[in-house]
Design a protein around this motif. Structure first.
Motif, mmCIF file in Angstrom:
data_model
loop_
_atom_site.group_PDB
_atom_site.id
_atom_site.type_symbol
_atom_site.label_atom_id
_atom_site.label_comp_id
_atom_site.label_asym_id
_atom_site.label_seq_id
_atom_site.Cartn_x
_atom_site.Cartn_y
_atom_site.Cartn_z
ATOM 1 N N THR A 64 0.857 -0.999 0.141
ATOM 2 C CA THR A 64 -0.077 -0.183 0.072
ATOM 3 C C THR A 64 1.028 1.075 -0.017
ATOM 4 O O THR A 64 0.443 2.194 -0.580
ATOM 5 C CB THR A 64 -0.877 -0.097 1.096
ATOM 6 O OG1 THR A 64 -1.790 -1.029 1.037
ATOM 7 C CG2 THR A 64 -1.869 1.210 0.940
ATOM 8 N N GLY A 65 1.786 1.095 0.951
ATOM 9 C CA GLY A 65 2.921 2.574 0.885
ATOM 10 C C GLY A 65 3.416 2.563 -0.443
ATOM 11 O O GLY A 65 3.436 4.034 -0.697
ATOM 12 N N ASP A 118 -10.008 -4.300 3.395
ATOM 13 C CA ASP A 118 -10.645 -3.290 2.728
ATOM 14 C C ASP A 118 -10.443 -1.903 2.669
ATOM 15 O O ASP A 118 -10.402 -1.073 1.712
ATOM 16 C CB ASP A 118 -12.203 -3.375 3.399
ATOM 17 C CG ASP A 118 -12.975 -4.658 3.128
ATOM 18 O OD1 ASP A 118 -12.575 -5.479 2.175
ATOM 19 O OD2 ASP A 118 -13.705 -5.067 4.001
ATOM 20 N N ASP A 119 -10.020 -1.392 3.968
ATOM 21 C CA ASP A 119 -9.318 -0.086 4.128
ATOM 22 C C ASP A 119 -8.095 0.225 3.267
ATOM 23 O O ASP A 119 -8.006 1.278 2.351
ATOM 24 C CB ASP A 119 -8.818 0.185 5.477
ATOM 25 C CG ASP A 119 -9.917 0.257 6.345
ATOM 26 O OD1 ASP A 119 -11.005 0.561 5.978
ATOM 27 O OD2 ASP A 119 -9.944 0.218 7.660
ATOM 28 N N ALA A 120 -7.265 -0.819 2.883
ATOM 29 C CA ALA A 120 -5.952 -0.659 2.016
ATOM 30 C C ALA A 120 -6.266 -0.799 0.374
ATOM 31 O O ALA A 120 -6.011 0.185 -0.126
ATOM 32 C CB ALA A 120 -5.210 -2.057 2.251
ATOM 33 N N LYS A 122 -9.353 0.667 -0.463
ATOM 34 C CA LYS A 122 -10.099 1.990 -0.611
ATOM 35 C C LYS A 122 -8.752 2.932 -0.809
ATOM 36 O O LYS A 122 -8.930 4.019 -1.461
ATOM 37 C CB LYS A 122 -10.785 2.241 0.512
ATOM 38 C CG LYS A 122 -12.268 1.325 0.587
ATOM 39 C CD LYS A 122 -12.913 1.576 1.709
ATOM 40 C CE LYS A 122 -14.183 0.703 1.939
ATOM 41 N NZ LYS A 122 -15.017 1.223 3.201
ATOM 42 N N ARG A 123 -7.771 2.745 0.105
ATOM 43 C CA ARG A 123 -6.727 3.714 0.100
ATOM 44 C C ARG A 123 -5.985 3.562 -1.098
ATOM 45 O O ARG A 123 -5.560 4.780 -1.882
ATOM 46 C CB ARG A 123 -5.673 3.775 1.287
ATOM 47 C CG ARG A 123 -4.448 4.600 1.416
ATOM 48 C CD ARG A 123 -3.681 4.268 2.396
ATOM 49 N NE ARG A 123 -2.498 5.214 2.522
ATOM 50 C CZ ARG A 123 -1.500 4.825 2.986
ATOM 51 N NH1 ARG A 123 -1.088 3.793 3.680
ATOM 52 N NH2 ARG A 123 -0.288 5.720 2.841
ATOM 53 N N ARG A 124 -5.777 2.654 -1.839
ATOM 54 C CA ARG A 124 -5.088 2.335 -3.081
ATOM 55 C C ARG A 124 -5.952 2.993 -4.245
ATOM 56 O O ARG A 124 -5.476 3.738 -5.102
ATOM 57 C CB ARG A 124 -4.754 0.875 -3.157
ATOM 58 C CG ARG A 124 -3.768 0.260 -2.580
ATOM 59 C CD ARG A 124 -3.576 -1.318 -2.581
ATOM 60 N NE ARG A 124 -3.029 -1.946 -1.476
ATOM 61 C CZ ARG A 124 -2.494 -3.276 -1.595
ATOM 62 N NH1 ARG A 124 -3.099 -3.792 -2.734
ATOM 63 N NH2 ARG A 124 -1.749 -3.856 -0.415
ATOM 64 N N ILE A 125 -7.056 2.760 -4.057
ATOM 65 C CA ILE A 125 -8.011 3.458 -5.332
ATOM 66 C C ILE A 125 -8.201 4.881 -5.247
ATOM 67 O O ILE A 125 -8.103 5.503 -6.226
ATOM 68 C CB ILE A 125 -9.275 2.737 -5.230
ATOM 69 C CG1 ILE A 125 -9.206 0.933 -5.651
ATOM 70 C CG2 ILE A 125 -10.348 3.430 -6.321
ATOM 71 C CD1 ILE A 125 -10.623 0.282 -5.396
ATOM 72 N N ALA A 126 -8.155 5.201 -3.921
ATOM 73 C CA ALA A 126 -8.284 6.634 -3.700
ATOM 74 C C ALA A 126 -7.184 7.367 -4.163
ATOM 75 O O ALA A 126 -7.081 8.514 -4.694
ATOM 76 C CB ALA A 126 -8.809 7.104 -2.322
#
Length: 202
Positions: A64-65, A118-120, A122-126
């Motif tokens: 993710t980072g 799920d949070d990861a 969302k963060r990636r798509i955002a």
């Protein structure tokens, strides 16, 4: 005294997780594979759960980072911005597909991890959406194209698609065209190929 470095335990746990799933990440089995005593484990970790958290944190930091950082990297145009993301799919140093797949399988039996996954996602798509918006796309366009890019790669990972690196790189200008709605910028193609050791045909 324990002379087995902490990273050795993490590496062994990673191998077990990505090869056989989270159920295989057991202290006794890891100790046997490393030819050390079980008590050596507790020099570095309070529990098996602490070791598992190390693996999750490694996944979050790396996959993710790095994805977020690649979306924020300098790009002259949207073609180059998408190629920056494609670097992730080419370099194991930037994005670990095996670990991403293992985390997804693990999350199916772990509700807390599923929430983190799920949070990861969302963060990636955002992050990809924001990248498109910086290059002049509307929020709806950015989100739709971000989901298309991301879900395509998740599909590659889930299906464990086998392609040579050269084959995939050769197709990436066409992917850029599909994902952006415009032909890939020739200069961006050249720079992408150059950093991956591919000679341009011209």
């Amino acid at each position: 005294m324990n002379d087995t470095p902490k990273q050795v335990w993490i590496d062994a746990a990673y191998d077990a997780l990505t090869t056989s799933g989270v159920e295989s990440v057991k202290v006794m089995e890891l100790a046997k594979s490393l030819s050390v005593t079980r008590t050596a484990f507790y020099w570095h970790f309070k529990s098996r759960e602490a070791l598992l958290e190390e693996l999750i944190q490694m996944w979050e930091d790396k996959n993710t980072g790095n994805l977020v950082r690649q979306t924020e990297a300098y790009a002259e145009n949207i073609s180059e911005a998408v190629f920056n993301i494609f670097d992730l799919w080419i370099s194991d140093e930037l994005f670990d597909s095996k670990l991403d797949l293992a985390i997804r399988y693990w999350a199916r039996i772990d509700e807390a991890l599923q929430r983190r996954l799920d949070d990861a996602d969302k963060r990636r798509i955002a992050a990809i959406k924001a990248m498109f918006e910086r290059h002049g796309f509307t929020p709806v366009q950015g989100e739709t194209r971000a989901m298309t890019i991301y879900y395509t790669q998740v599909g590659y990972i889930a299906m464990e698609v086998s392609e040579t690196v050269d084959f995939r790189i050769a197709r990436m200008p066409e992917y850029v065209g599909i994902f952006t709605g415009q032909p890939a910028d020739p200069s961006a193609v050249d720079r992408f190929n150059a950093r991956h050791g591919i000679r341009n045909s011209a």
